[in-house]
Design a protein around this motif. Structure first.
Motif, mmCIF file in Angstrom:
data_model
loop_
_atom_site.group_PDB
_atom_site.id
_atom_site.type_symbol
_atom_site.label_atom_id
_atom_site.label_comp_id
_atom_site.label_asym_id
_atom_site.label_seq_id
_atom_site.Cartn_x
_atom_site.Cartn_y
_atom_site.Cartn_z
ATOM 1 N N TRP A 168 0.949 -1.117 0.158
ATOM 2 C CA TRP A 168 -0.085 0.253 -0.086
ATOM 3 C C TRP A 168 0.658 1.041 0.701
ATOM 4 C CZ3 TRP A 168 -4.951 -1.676 -1.263
ATOM 5 C CH2 TRP A 168 -5.483 -2.829 -0.621
ATOM 6 N N THR A 169 0.434 1.888 -1.060
ATOM 7 C CA THR A 169 1.768 2.811 -0.952
ATOM 8 C C THR A 169 1.184 4.641 -1.390
ATOM 9 O OG1 THR A 169 1.337 2.713 -3.106
ATOM 10 C CG2 THR A 169 3.223 1.392 -2.456
ATOM 11 N N HIS A 170 0.191 4.472 -2.282
ATOM 12 C CA HIS A 170 -0.775 5.915 -2.063
ATOM 13 C C HIS A 170 -2.036 6.106 -1.441
ATOM 14 C CE1 HIS A 170 3.020 5.672 -4.651
ATOM 15 N NE2 HIS A 170 3.220 7.688 -4.059
ATOM 16 N N ALA A 171 -2.441 6.633 -1.422
ATOM 17 C CA ALA A 171 -3.711 7.651 -0.859
ATOM 18 C C ALA A 171 -4.379 7.971 -1.194
ATOM 19 C CB ALA A 171 -4.059 6.915 0.656
ATOM 20 N N LYS A 172 -5.546 8.607 -1.170
ATOM 21 C CA LYS A 172 -6.414 9.827 -1.823
ATOM 22 C C LYS A 172 -7.731 9.600 -0.757
ATOM 23 C CE LYS A 172 -7.311 13.114 -4.776
ATOM 24 N NZ LYS A 172 -6.653 14.104 -5.542
ATOM 25 N N LYS A 173 -7.778 10.706 -0.075
ATOM 26 C CA LYS A 173 -8.645 11.166 1.289
ATOM 27 C C LYS A 173 -10.160 11.569 -0.013
ATOM 28 C CE LYS A 173 -7.947 14.257 4.574
ATOM 29 N NZ LYS A 173 -7.952 15.919 5.507
ATOM 30 N N ILE A 174 -10.782 10.736 1.009
ATOM 31 C CA ILE A 174 -12.093 11.079 0.016
ATOM 32 C C ILE A 174 -13.369 11.223 0.556
ATOM 33 C CG2 ILE A 174 -11.975 8.754 -1.717
ATOM 34 C CD1 ILE A 174 -13.287 7.116 -0.067
ATOM 35 N N VAL A 175 -13.399 11.269 2.280
ATOM 36 C CA VAL A 175 -14.061 12.061 3.008
ATOM 37 C C VAL A 175 -13.381 12.170 4.438
ATOM 38 C CG1 VAL A 175 -15.954 11.498 4.735
ATOM 39 C CG2 VAL A 175 -15.903 10.115 2.545
ATOM 40 N N THR A 176 -14.444 13.976 4.500
ATOM 41 C CA THR A 176 -13.591 14.319 5.791
ATOM 42 C C THR A 176 -15.038 15.090 6.176
ATOM 43 O OG1 THR A 176 -11.520 16.087 5.851
ATOM 44 C CG2 THR A 176 -13.982 17.170 4.993
ATOM 45 N N HIS A 177 -14.162 15.179 7.999
ATOM 46 C CA HIS A 177 -14.927 15.248 9.301
ATOM 47 C C HIS A 177 -14.301 16.152 9.835
ATOM 48 C CE1 HIS A 177 -16.472 11.528 8.420
ATOM 49 N NE2 HIS A 177 -17.980 11.941 8.805
ATOM 50 N N ASN A 178 -15.026 17.941 10.267
ATOM 51 C CA ASN A 178 -14.503 18.334 11.195
ATOM 52 C C ASN A 178 -14.744 18.409 12.803
ATOM 53 O OD1 ASN A 178 -14.026 20.810 12.101
ATOM 54 N ND2 ASN A 178 -14.978 22.227 11.252
ATOM 55 N N ASN A 179 -13.654 17.604 13.130
ATOM 56 C CA ASN A 179 -13.375 17.165 15.128
ATOM 57 C C ASN A 179 -14.478 16.418 15.256
ATOM 58 O OD1 ASN A 179 -12.597 17.452 17.547
ATOM 59 N ND2 ASN A 179 -14.269 19.232 17.863
ATOM 60 N N TYR A 180 -14.927 15.486 13.754
ATOM 61 C CA TYR A 180 -15.997 13.991 14.450
ATOM 62 C C TYR A 180 -15.447 12.824 14.141
ATOM 63 C CZ TYR A 180 -21.143 14.264 16.137
ATOM 64 O OH TYR A 180 -21.535 14.002 16.739
ATOM 65 N N THR A 181 -15.866 11.987 14.835
ATOM 66 C CA THR A 181 -14.871 10.911 14.005
ATOM 67 C C THR A 181 -16.259 9.932 13.770
ATOM 68 O OG1 THR A 181 -14.499 10.620 16.688
ATOM 69 C CG2 THR A 181 -14.514 8.119 15.447
ATOM 70 N N PHE A 182 -15.165 8.721 12.562
ATOM 71 C CA PHE A 182 -15.900 8.325 11.922
ATOM 72 C C PHE A 182 -14.786 6.694 11.396
ATOM 73 C CE2 PHE A 182 -17.588 7.006 7.069
ATOM 74 C CZ PHE A 182 -18.829 7.161 7.601
ATOM 75 N N TYR A 183 -15.545 5.571 12.128
ATOM 76 C CA TYR A 183 -15.037 4.683 12.758
ATOM 77 C C TYR A 183 -15.145 3.308 12.516
ATOM 78 C CZ TYR A 183 -16.892 4.019 17.091
ATOM 79 O OH TYR A 183 -17.850 3.566 18.862
ATOM 80 N N ASN A 184 -14.186 2.459 12.089
ATOM 81 C CA ASN A 184 -14.620 1.022 11.790
ATOM 82 C C ASN A 184 -15.314 0.963 10.268
ATOM 83 O OD1 ASN A 184 -12.953 0.462 13.738
ATOM 84 N ND2 ASN A 184 -15.273 0.313 15.341
ATOM 85 N N VAL A 185 -14.354 1.278 9.360
ATOM 86 C CA VAL A 185 -15.016 2.041 8.230
ATOM 87 C C VAL A 185 -14.877 0.141 7.515
ATOM 88 C CG1 VAL A 185 -14.440 3.797 7.889
ATOM 89 C CG2 VAL A 185 -12.911 2.123 7.301
ATOM 90 N N ALA A 186 -16.827 -0.185 6.848
ATOM 91 C CA ALA A 186 -16.113 -0.779 6.057
ATOM 92 C C ALA A 186 -17.044 -0.810 4.350
ATOM 93 C CB ALA A 186 -18.041 -1.859 6.714
#
Length: 497
Positions: free
Chosen positions: A425-443
């Motif tokens: 795994w070498t490169h990544a692109k941000k696809i979702v952002t949150h402002n001071n909020y958590t978004f965990y255990n993605v599926a």
């Protein structure tokens, strides 16, 4: 005498849409000049019926994670609206996120405002389902021709304490009568007689009060019957035990198959699981250790035997990480040997970085987990992930949750891809952002993929946990679905390989 109007007024409909697609945006905050807060439902709708503010011009500040609206000359981002009972307005916002927010899957009032306005909803239970107020950490798997869903701790309306021993549901697959994943999911919860969701894990021998399941698998037992298996952990509240559970189709509960010997051993299923084949053999792959670096042969006997679990590592077999004294496996030519190894713990992202820094792993050695932002080259540290094969890309794609992102500690979601499930795994692109909020255990929901995998779907737990943010009403501690078009030029995949 009061001159207040006695008649009941109809609400005013405010719909906030993605300016690019025209689809309603869930989770948009609208704030009046006296700080009354409203949040769009999963259709992007607010039913506004505020005494004293009807038949008035009302300014709404608009804000939403990953969406924007141009500021006026004073820096205010919003719109003045002429409120007329029974009237409506549509307001567009620009999507900054590459992924598109679709809807909330769990909790109360998913389509609250739409129902107040008489608009209806695409799901059968738009207001409350299984008396679930909030729940986290979804796991899904196809079993018995349905999609099975399991969650962790679950809140209820009647008391602050809910179910802490696994909640479950089923849904029909889209090709078997289920909803289009763009529209939603009709969840059929396993419930008790009182309507609240049923606890699916009975008391286990370790006696701990909390039980979670992760790493869902299917395998045939000694009778040839396909079984739904899960890794479990128990907590009291600290970690108590790991092991394997099997789902009993008759009583709709999990039953213990085995408790593993040590809670401190890395060899147990967890995180998100995916099935894959290598050299003609089938494996279940797990993201228990943040990245997809743990696997077990896809047989019942192997799954219940902790000694059969392998990690992907460059450590010398039988050794562990030990800083500058770490022993690495190299071949006769001095080439670093990365591979699947038993009795050898995985090398995590931070450990690999440290060994590179120390020169133990050299610059010309293979690096597997040093993800970089495809745009800036900055490192991207992953806290949890979900990896699946993608037919459209002909590669494994990973949806990863970042730790210590720029706008939130645990709320930034990234896309990456690799030729094999373990990487590199070498490169990544941000696809979702949150402002001071958590978004965990993605599926990832591979069973929802469209157009040969060009469009993928993923969800995570939206929560103020690990932040100082005030919880968003109804949305907090619930599951939110996104979709991502891999052909979107903003993703820039042609430059990531």
């Amino acid at each position: 005498m009061s001159s207040a109007k006695k008649r009941v007024q109809e609400p005013f409909r405010i719909k906030v849409v993605d300016a690019e697609t025209g689809r309603g945006i869930p989770l948009v905050e609208l704030k009046t000049t006296n700080n009354i807060l409203y949040y769009t439902d999963s259709a992007g709708v607010v039913a506004f019926n505020e005494p004293g503010l009807m038949d008035q011009t009302v300014f709404f500040h608009l804000s939403s994670h990953g969406y924007d609206i141009p500021a006026d000359m004073f820096g205010n981002r919003g719109q003045a609206v002429q409120i007329i009972p029974g009237g409506m307005i549509t307001i567009g916002m620009n999507r900054v996120n590459i992924a598109e927010r679709l809807y909330r899957i769990t909790g109360q009032g998913i389509y609250r405002d739409s129902m107040l306005l008489g608009l209806g909803a695409p799901v059968q239970e738009p207001l409350i389902n299984g008396l679930v107020m909030g729940q986290d950490s979804v796991q899904t798997i196809v079993y018995n021709h349905k999609l099975y869903w399991f969650w962790g701790d679950t809140d209820r309306p009647a008391y602050p304490l809910g179910n802490f021993r696994v909640t479950g549901a089923t849904s029909k697959l889209p090709q078997n009568g289920g909803l289009d994943p763009d529209a939603g999911v009709n969840l059929d919860y396993f419930t008790n007689g009182d309507g609240f969701v049923k606890s699916l894990v009975p008391q286990l021998p370790d006696g701990a009060g909390i039980a979670w399941v992760f790493g869902l698998m299917t395998a045939r037992d000694s009778t040839g019957q396909e079984r739904l298996l899960a890794g479990y952990s128990t907590h009291n509240p600290g970690l108590s035990a790991f092991g394997i559970l099997a789902f009993n189709d008759n009583i709709k509960e999990f039953e213990q198959v085995v408790q593993f010997p040590s809670k401190d051993d890395w060899r147990h299923p967890g995180g998100q699981a995916t099935y894959y084949e290598e050299s003609g053999a089938g494996y279940w792959l797990f993201t228990e250790h943040r990245m997809p670096n743990l696997r077990v042969p896809a047989s019942y006997d192997a799954i219940i035997d902790y000694t059969q679990y392998e990690s992907f590592t460059c450590l010398t077999p039988g050794t562990t990480y030990n800083g500058a004294q770490t022993s690495l496996e190299r071949d006769a030519n001095g080439k670093l040997v990365w591979g699947w190894k038993k009795n050898t713990p995985p090398l995590n992202q931070n450990q690999e970085k440290e060994l590179i820094h120390l020169g133990v792993i050299q610059a010309d050695d293979s690096h597997y987990y040093q993800l970089q932002d495809a745009d800036t080259g900055e490192e991207v540290q992953i806290s949890s992930s979900a990896a699946q094969w993608n037919d459209y890309r002909q590669r494994y794609v990973m949806i990863g949750q970042q730790v210590q992102g720029k706008t939130s500690v645990l709320g930034e979601i990234w896309y990456a891809e690799a030729p094999a499930p373990q990487g590199p795994w070498t490169h990544a692109k941000k696809i979702v952002t949150h402002n001071n909020y958590t978004f965990y255990n993605v599926a990832q929901h591979k069973n929802f993929n469209k157009d040969g995998g060009r469009v993928i779907y993923f969800e995570g737990t939206y929560t103020n946990t690990f932040t100082n943010q005030v919880p968003t009403p109804r949305y907090n501690y619930n599951q939110v679905m996104y979709k991502l078009d891999l052909a979107n030029p903003k993703l820039g995949l042609t430059h990531m390989n």
